[in-house]
Design an enzyme around this catalytic site. Structure first.
Site, PDB file in Angstrom:
ATOM      1  N   TYR A 138       0.523  -3.054  12.059  1.00  0.00           N
ATOM      2  CA  TYR A 138       0.169  -2.280  10.868  1.00  0.00           C
ATOM      3  C   TYR A 138      -0.289  -3.212   9.754  1.00  0.00           C
ATOM      4  O   TYR A 138      -1.303  -2.957   9.093  1.00  0.00           O
ATOM      5  CB  TYR A 138       1.380  -1.459  10.420  1.00  0.00           C
TER       6      TYR A 138
ATOM      7  N   ASN B  48      -8.270   7.579   3.179  1.00  0.00           N
ATOM      8  CA  ASN B  48      -6.811   7.625   3.107  1.00  0.00           C
ATOM      9  C   ASN B  48      -6.147   7.817   4.465  1.00  0.00           C
ATOM     10  O   ASN B  48      -5.004   7.390   4.659  1.00  0.00           O
ATOM     11  CB  ASN B  48      -6.383   8.767   2.171  1.00  0.00           C
TER      12      ASN B  48
ATOM     13  N   ALA C 158      -1.603  -6.164   9.987  1.00  0.00           N
ATOM     14  CA  ALA C 158      -2.913  -6.716  10.311  1.00  0.00           C
ATOM     15  C   ALA C 158      -4.019  -5.699  10.063  1.00  0.00           C
ATOM     16  O   ALA C 158      -5.100  -6.039   9.562  1.00  0.00           O
ATOM     17  CB  ALA C 158      -2.935  -7.195  11.767  1.00  0.00           C
ATOM     18  N   SER C 159      -3.767  -4.444  10.398  1.00  0.00           N
ATOM     19  CA  SER C 159      -4.801  -3.418  10.192  1.00  0.00           C
ATOM     20  C   SER C 159      -5.071  -3.199   8.709  1.00  0.00           C
ATOM     21  O   SER C 159      -6.219  -3.007   8.298  1.00  0.00           O
ATOM     22  CB  SER C 159      -4.387  -2.098  10.866  1.00  0.00           C
ATOM     23  N   LYS C 160      -4.037  -3.240   7.888  1.00  0.00           N
ATOM     24  CA  LYS C 160      -4.246  -3.049   6.453  1.00  0.00           C
ATOM     25  C   LYS C 160      -4.868  -4.288   5.811  1.00  0.00           C
ATOM     26  O   LYS C 160      -5.621  -4.175   4.826  1.00  0.00           O
ATOM     27  CB  LYS C 160      -2.920  -2.685   5.781  1.00  0.00           C
TER      28      LYS C 160
END
Length: 274
Positions: free
Chosen positions: A179, A89, A181-183
């Site tokens: 953000y 998380n 792209a990271s998710k």
């Protein structure tokens, strides 16, 4: 007591969604390892878990450090013997003044009849705007998953829940391409790891969260104008934000044994992405 005699490790558990998930799992009988970099808030989470009659090990851990993650799992093994459930998380989220300004511009553009144009977001980003998302959101997810599998593969049992976002499956976070792209990377990682380890009865799935009423978003709403708040709610067909408790109940379900889900990305988002 769906999670009786299970040990769950939840990162980013000091507040918000991570805390809600940890408490929900404790109510279902799990013992907890909770990790965060906010020591005082993490201690409060641990006290609340212990008040529910469950054992809890709070550990300060920056998940972007593979050394700290390895040490955290070693401590978990020493205390509880194993880890059955991992919830990845911990994450960096868009919350700086510049990001909030871009968010408001995006929401206004998406909900107001104005001439179409380039928002100029991607072309104006700095290297740091792009790179800062990867250490926690992607590398941390990998480091924790790798360590958890070193318990789960020999015991041929485990549940891994990656907290992704609608940002990774849609253009909902146009204001923050890094953000998003990271998710999206978390989504892809979830699917490939799920196929890798399913044969050992390890279930890997992701929750692609919509907007959750967590402390960072509460701070955003506190500073937003009435018009900006209306623009946000206009993008959510249900007309409200999700609560940590609503997401936690899904995490508990995925951590249990009453499902046939492998490599799935489930997105509770109030209809914002359908």
């Amino acid at each position: 007591m769906k999670l009786k005699e299970k040990v769950a490790l939840v990162t980013g558990a000091a507040q918000g969604l991570g805390k809600a998930i940890a408490l929900a799992m404790a109510r279902e009988g799990a013992d907890l390892v909770v990790a965060d970099i906010q020591d005082d808030l993490l201690a409060d989470t641990a006290k609340e878990i212990e008040a529910l009659g469950r054992r809890c090990l709070p550990i300060r851990c920056d998940v972007s450090s593979s050394e700290q993650v390895a040490r955290m799992f070693a401590q978990a093994g020493e205390r509880f013997g194993t880890v059955h459930i991992l919830v990845n998380n911990a994450a960096r989220v868009p919350a700086s003044p510049a990001e909030e300004e871009r968010r408001n511009s995006h929401y206004a553009y998406a909900t107001t009849p104005v001439p179409r144009k380039s928002l100029g977001i991607t072309s104006s980003l700095s290297d740091d705007d792009w790179l800062k998302w990867w250490d926690v959101n992607v590398h941390g997810t990998f480091y924790c998953t790798r360590e958890a599998l070193r318990f789960m593969e020999p015991q041929r049992y485990g549940k891994i829940i990656n907290i992704a976002s609608i940002a990774g499956i849609s253009a909902a976070s146009t204001h923050s391409p890094g953000y998003s792209a990271s998710k999206a990377a978390v989504v892809g990682f979830t699917k490939t790891v799920a196929l890798d380890v399913a044969g050992a009865d390890i279930h890997v799935n992701a929750i692609a969260c919509g907007v959750v009423l967590t402390p960072p978003f509460e701070a955003y709403l506190a500073n937003a104008t009435e018009e900006q708040t209306r623009a946000l709610y206009q993008l959510i067909p249900l007309g409200r934000l999700g609560t940590p408790k609503e997401y936690a109940s899904l995490a508990v379900y995925l951590a249990g044994d009453d499902h046939y889900l492998v490599g799935q990305v489930i997105s509770p988002n109030g209809g914002a992405v359908i």
